[in-house]
Design a protein around this motif. Structure first.
Motif, PDB file in Angstrom:
ATOM      1  N   CYS A 153       8.871   1.258   2.054  1.00 11.24           N
ATOM      2  CA  CYS A 153       8.038   0.314   1.309  1.00 11.24           C
ATOM      3  C   CYS A 153       8.424  -1.142   1.550  1.00 11.24           C
ATOM      4  O   CYS A 153       7.942  -2.040   0.862  1.00 11.24           O
ATOM      5  N   SER A 154       9.283  -1.372   2.519  1.00  9.60           N
ATOM      6  CA  SER A 154       9.631  -2.730   2.918  1.00  9.60           C
ATOM      7  C   SER A 154       8.728  -3.170   4.063  1.00  9.60           C
ATOM      8  O   SER A 154       8.345  -2.352   4.910  1.00  9.60           O
ATOM      9  N   PRO A 155       8.386  -4.455   4.133  1.00  5.90           N
ATOM     10  CA  PRO A 155       7.567  -4.935   5.253  1.00  5.90           C
ATOM     11  C   PRO A 155       8.218  -4.718   6.614  1.00  5.90           C
ATOM     12  O   PRO A 155       7.531  -4.701   7.633  1.00  5.90           O
ATOM     13  N   THR A 156       9.540  -4.555   6.629  1.00  4.28           N
ATOM     14  CA  THR A 156      10.238  -4.359   7.903  1.00  4.28           C
ATOM     15  C   THR A 156      10.376  -2.889   8.288  1.00  4.28           C
ATOM     16  O   THR A 156      10.954  -2.582   9.327  1.00  4.28           O
ATOM     17  N   SER A 157       9.850  -1.983   7.481  1.00  3.19           N
ATOM     18  CA  SER A 157       9.955  -0.562   7.816  1.00  3.19           C
ATOM     19  C   SER A 157       9.042  -0.222   8.982  1.00  3.19           C
ATOM     20  O   SER A 157       8.004  -0.865   9.215  1.00  3.19           O
ATOM     21  N   GLY A 158       9.416   0.819   9.711  1.00  8.02           N
ATOM     22  CA  GLY A 158       8.613   1.249  10.842  1.00  8.02           C
ATOM     23  C   GLY A 158       7.224   1.689  10.441  1.00  8.02           C
ATOM     24  O   GLY A 158       6.243   1.429  11.161  1.00  8.02           O
TER      25      GLY A 158
ATOM     26  N   TRP B 228       8.043  15.501   9.064  1.00  2.23           N
ATOM     27  CA  TRP B 228       7.234  14.433   8.500  1.00  2.23           C
ATOM     28  C   TRP B 228       6.674  14.950   7.178  1.00  2.23           C
ATOM     29  O   TRP B 228       6.027  15.987   7.146  1.00  2.23           O
ATOM     30  N   PRO B 229       6.935  14.290   6.059  1.00  5.56           N
ATOM     31  CA  PRO B 229       6.446  14.788   4.767  1.00  5.56           C
ATOM     32  C   PRO B 229       4.920  14.777   4.702  1.00  5.56           C
ATOM     33  O   PRO B 229       4.248  14.061   5.456  1.00  5.56           O
ATOM     34  N   ASP B 230       4.383  15.570   3.795  1.00  8.95           N
ATOM     35  CA  ASP B 230       2.927  15.721   3.685  1.00  8.95           C
ATOM     36  C   ASP B 230       2.238  14.382   3.447  1.00  8.95           C
ATOM     37  O   ASP B 230       1.156  14.133   4.000  1.00  8.95           O
ATOM     38  N   TRP B 231       2.831  13.532   2.629  1.00  6.12           N
ATOM     39  CA  TRP B 231       2.161  12.265   2.311  1.00  6.12           C
ATOM     40  C   TRP B 231       2.068  11.367   3.552  1.00  6.12           C
ATOM     41  O   TRP B 231       1.121  10.600   3.686  1.00  6.12           O
ATOM     42  N   VAL B 232       3.034  11.480   4.470  1.00  5.87           N
ATOM     43  CA  VAL B 232       2.956  10.724   5.722  1.00  5.87           C
ATOM     44  C   VAL B 232       1.908  11.341   6.646  1.00  5.87           C
ATOM     45  O   VAL B 232       1.106  10.637   7.272  1.00  5.87           O
ATOM     46  N   GLN B 233       1.887  12.663   6.709  1.00  5.31           N
ATOM     47  CA  GLN B 233       0.923  13.335   7.579  1.00  5.31           C
ATOM     48  C   GLN B 233      -0.512  13.143   7.122  1.00  5.31           C
ATOM     49  O   GLN B 233      -1.452  13.339   7.906  1.00  5.31           O
ATOM     50  N   SER B 234      -0.707  12.752   5.865  1.00  7.03           N
ATOM     51  CA  SER B 234      -2.064  12.517   5.361  1.00  7.03           C
ATOM     52  C   SER B 234      -2.578  11.117   5.693  1.00  7.03           C
ATOM     53  O   SER B 234      -3.752  10.819   5.477  1.00  7.03           O
ATOM     54  N   LEU B 235      -1.717  10.258   6.234  1.00  9.38           N
ATOM     55  CA  LEU B 235      -2.127   8.898   6.569  1.00  9.38           C
ATOM     56  C   LEU B 235      -3.051   8.902   7.789  1.00  9.38           C
ATOM     57  O   LEU B 235      -2.918   9.756   8.673  1.00  9.38           O
ATOM     58  N   PRO B 236      -3.969   7.955   7.878  1.00  8.45           N
ATOM     59  CA  PRO B 236      -4.897   7.915   9.021  1.00  8.45           C
ATOM     60  C   PRO B 236      -4.212   7.614  10.352  1.00  8.45           C
ATOM     61  O   PRO B 236      -4.827   7.763  11.408  1.00  8.45           O
ATOM     62  N   VAL B 237      -2.940   7.212  10.315  1.00  9.12           N
ATOM     63  CA  VAL B 237      -2.206   6.912  11.551  1.00  9.12           C
ATOM     64  C   VAL B 237      -1.285   8.057  11.962  1.00  9.12           C
ATOM     65  O   VAL B 237      -0.529   7.931  12.926  1.00  9.12           O
ATOM     66  N   ALA B 238      -1.373   9.186  11.251  1.00  4.05           N
ATOM     67  CA  ALA B 238      -0.421  10.281  11.488  1.00  4.05           C
ATOM     68  C   ALA B 238      -0.479  10.791  12.926  1.00  4.05           C
ATOM     69  O   ALA B 238       0.532  11.252  13.473  1.00  4.05           O
TER      70      ALA B 238
ATOM     71  N   ASN C 160      16.042   7.134  14.530  1.00  2.31           N
ATOM     72  CA  ASN C 160      15.028   6.089  14.672  1.00  2.31           C
ATOM     73  C   ASN C 160      13.832   6.332  13.753  1.00  2.31           C
ATOM     74  O   ASN C 160      13.214   5.387  13.268  1.00  2.31           O
ATOM     75  N   ALA C 161      13.489   7.603  13.527  1.00  2.00           N
ATOM     76  CA  ALA C 161      12.275   7.922  12.768  1.00  2.00           C
ATOM     77  C   ALA C 161      12.447   7.767  11.262  1.00  2.00           C
ATOM     78  O   ALA C 161      11.458   7.777  10.526  1.00  2.00           O
ATOM     79  N   LEU C 162      13.687   7.596  10.790  1.00  2.00           N
ATOM     80  CA  LEU C 162      13.927   7.551   9.345  1.00  2.00           C
ATOM     81  C   LEU C 162      13.110   6.456   8.670  1.00  2.00           C
ATOM     82  O   LEU C 162      12.447   6.693   7.658  1.00  2.00           O
ATOM     83  N   LYS C 163      13.136   5.236   9.224  1.00  2.00           N
ATOM     84  CA  LYS C 163      12.433   4.123   8.593  1.00  2.00           C
ATOM     85  C   LYS C 163      10.930   4.181   8.821  1.00  2.00           C
ATOM     86  O   LYS C 163      10.187   3.337   8.314  1.00  2.00           O
ATOM     87  N   SER C 164      10.495   5.190   9.570  1.00  2.00           N
ATOM     88  CA  SER C 164       9.058   5.409   9.723  1.00  2.00           C
ATOM     89  C   SER C 164       8.563   6.530   8.813  1.00  2.00           C
ATOM     90  O   SER C 164       7.426   6.979   8.938  1.00  2.00           O
ATOM     91  N   GLY C 165       9.421   6.986   7.894  1.00  2.00           N
ATOM     92  CA  GLY C 165       9.003   7.951   6.892  1.00  2.00           C
ATOM     93  C   GLY C 165       9.461   9.376   7.131  1.00  2.00           C
ATOM     94  O   GLY C 165       9.138  10.265   6.337  1.00  2.00           O
TER      95      GLY C 165
ATOM     96  N   GLN D 261       0.828  -1.207   0.000  1.00  2.00           N
ATOM     97  CA  GLN D 261       0.000   0.000   0.000  1.00  2.00           C
ATOM     98  C   GLN D 261       0.868   1.265   0.000  1.00  2.00           C
ATOM     99  O   GLN D 261       0.554   2.248  -0.677  1.00  2.00           O
ATOM    100  N   LEU D 262       1.966   1.225   0.725  1.00  2.00           N
ATOM    101  CA  LEU D 262       2.851   2.390   0.801  1.00  2.00           C
ATOM    102  C   LEU D 262       3.539   2.661  -0.537  1.00  2.00           C
ATOM    103  O   LEU D 262       3.888   3.811  -0.824  1.00  2.00           O
ATOM    104  N   LYS D 263       3.745   1.626  -1.327  1.00  2.00           N
ATOM    105  CA  LYS D 263       4.377   1.828  -2.637  1.00  2.00           C
ATOM    106  C   LYS D 263       3.544   2.744  -3.525  1.00  2.00           C
ATOM    107  O   LYS D 263       4.078   3.389  -4.436  1.00  2.00           O
ATOM    108  N   LEU D 264       2.241   2.817  -3.275  1.00  2.00           N
ATOM    109  CA  LEU D 264       1.373   3.684  -4.069  1.00  2.00           C
ATOM    110  C   LEU D 264       1.442   5.130  -3.599  1.00  2.00           C
ATOM    111  O   LEU D 264       0.979   6.038  -4.293  1.00  2.00           O
ATOM    112  N   LEU D 265       2.027   5.371  -2.423  1.00  2.00           N
ATOM    113  CA  LEU D 265       2.035   6.709  -1.828  1.00  2.00           C
ATOM    114  C   LEU D 265       3.425   7.308  -1.691  1.00  2.00           C
ATOM    115  O   LEU D 265       3.600   8.517  -1.849  1.00  2.00           O
TER     116      LEU D 265
END
Length: 418
Positions: free
Chosen positions: A112-117, A169-179, A156-161, A100-104
């Motif tokens: 976009c790796s399953p092991t990313s934060g 935090w970039p705009d595309w991350v802040q637009s996520l429902p978990v922001a 620590n936050a790098l792999k979380s976007g 899903q993240l690959k689309l954003l």
């Protein structure tokens, strides 16, 4: 006195130094079940190490900093009580979320790796929707000491976007429902607060001791090496194999598991393989490793072509979640078997540094080593031969020492940023 706490793959370590970098005390705690560790294991390790502090040192502490495994995340409520499981650095259950993240996400992003934060956060939030915070391992442990939740550092936050170049935090991350679960991000080593009074009282720590934002375990190990120039590799030979080097150029290549951390005015580039000394522990104990290693002729190639993973899945120097271990044929001679394992690990390291140079990092002229594997002369000789570079052992080779430096010199990175 300044305390550094390192929470690694198999356990936790503590190191206390003074203002002159002299080590005054060290301690180690091994997790009962390293493969299935929980936040309660981390907390037990933290409190056990603090309990074991000599009273004069505890009373003299002026700073504490914690490092943790990169990409290990968890959810908690307002009281810092964990909600759901902690997903460790190598947990790959968030494969659907990664897709899903690959689309954003931008193509160069490492989330976009399953092991990313960030992929893990999406998985956790889906299964445990009532959390108040997402925190990385070091963030949660730091919050236990400060009493203040919701902070992280930009390592620590790098792999979380988190965007370490723009420091936001970039705009595309802040637009996520978990922001709303994301932590506020500060510089590694930045003062968060004084130690919480109940914690200071319980462990006899000075009330004016300050708690600093932490970093990741591999970066703390790099700090311990005291390398400040480009063109020098630092390899951590722990349970996993981690390569780092300073670069004037930022390199982000998710297909190879390569990413860049902000490090003052330079970039700390590298990656972490799932291979490492963990595979050696699967077959040999410490005594066997010492005895067998002395019988290896490190000047000769092993005919065995191993890719020594403990389980399926690799992160670096290629990012392939389905890559299978290659550990056969196994000879009846344990010396020959260990030789093949060590050579396979050395080949991964050589490929990793070659990949970094191919993508723009300065070719390395020498390598410094830390971690338990750095004490194995046969492994170091094999590595030096395959890398065609001199290999040295760091004077200080533990991440806990690097975390202690962060606690003693909280401007280590912040000053350089300015």
């Amino acid at each position: 006195m300044y305390l550094g706490l390192d929470f690694g793959t198999s356990g936790a370590r503590a190191c206390v130094i003074d203002a002159h970098r002299v080590v005054h005390w060290k301690q180690h705690f091994t997790y009962p079940e390293a493969a299935s560790q929980t936040p309660f294991d981390w907390r037990n390790a933290l409190y056990t190490l603090l309990d074991s502090l000599p009273k004069p040192i505890a009373q003299a502490l002026q700073g504490i900093a914690i490092d943790g495994t990169s990409g290990t995340v968890m959810l908690c409520d307002l009281t810092l009580t964990p909600i759901g499981p902690a997903l460790l650095y190598n947990d790959a259950r968030a494969s659907l979320q990664a897709q899903q993240l690959k689309l954003l996400a931008p193509t160069e992003s490492g989330v976009c790796s399953p092991t990313s934060g960030l992929a893990k956060l999406l998985w956790l939030a889906q299964h445990h929707p009532n959390a108040s915070y997402m925190l990385h391992q070091a963030d949660w442990l730091t919050a236990l000491l400060s009493g203040q939740a919701g902070s992280s550092d930009y390592h620590n936050a790098l792999k979380s976007g988190y965007d370490a170049e723009r420091l936001e935090w970039p705009d595309w991350v802040q637009s996520l429902p978990v922001a709303h679960l994301l932590p506020q991000v500060v510089s590694p080593g930045e003062v968060i607060s004084r130690i919480a009074s109940p914690v200071a009282s319980r462990f006899g720590i000075a009330m004016d001791c300050v708690i600093h934002a932490g970093t990741t375990d591999s970066i703390a190990a790099f700090m311990a090496s005291d390398v400040n120039d480009t063109g020098i590799g630092v390899t951590s030979l722990g349970t996993t194999l981690v390569l780092k080097q300073l670069s004037k150029t930022r390199i982000d290549a998710p297909d190879y598991g390569i990413y860049s951390h902000r490090f003052g005015k330079l970039w700390l580039v590298g990656g972490a393989s799932n291979a490492g000394a963990g595979i050696l522990r699967k077959f040999f104990d410490d005594g066997q490793l010492c005895r067998l290693s002395t019988q290896i002729d490190a000047t000769q190639d092993s005919p065995l072509d191993y890719y020594p993973l403990v389980a399926a899945g690799e992160r670096f120097p290629t990012n392939d979640p389905s890559l299978l271990p290659r550990l056969s044929p196994r000879p009846t001679d344990d010396v020959a078997f260990l030789h093949g394992l060590l050579q396979g690990l050395a080949r991964i390291e050589a490929t990793g540094y070659a990949r970094l140079a191919e993508l723009g990092a300065d070719p390395i002229s020498k390598i410094f080593s830390n971690g338990g594997g750095a004490q194995n002369p046969a492994w170091c000789s094999i590595r030096s031969r395959l890398l065609n570079r001199p290999v040295f052992v760091c004077a200080q080779n533990e991440a806990a020492y690097g975390a202690a430096l962060l606690a003693s010199r909280h401007d280590v990175l912040a000053t350089a940023d300015e």
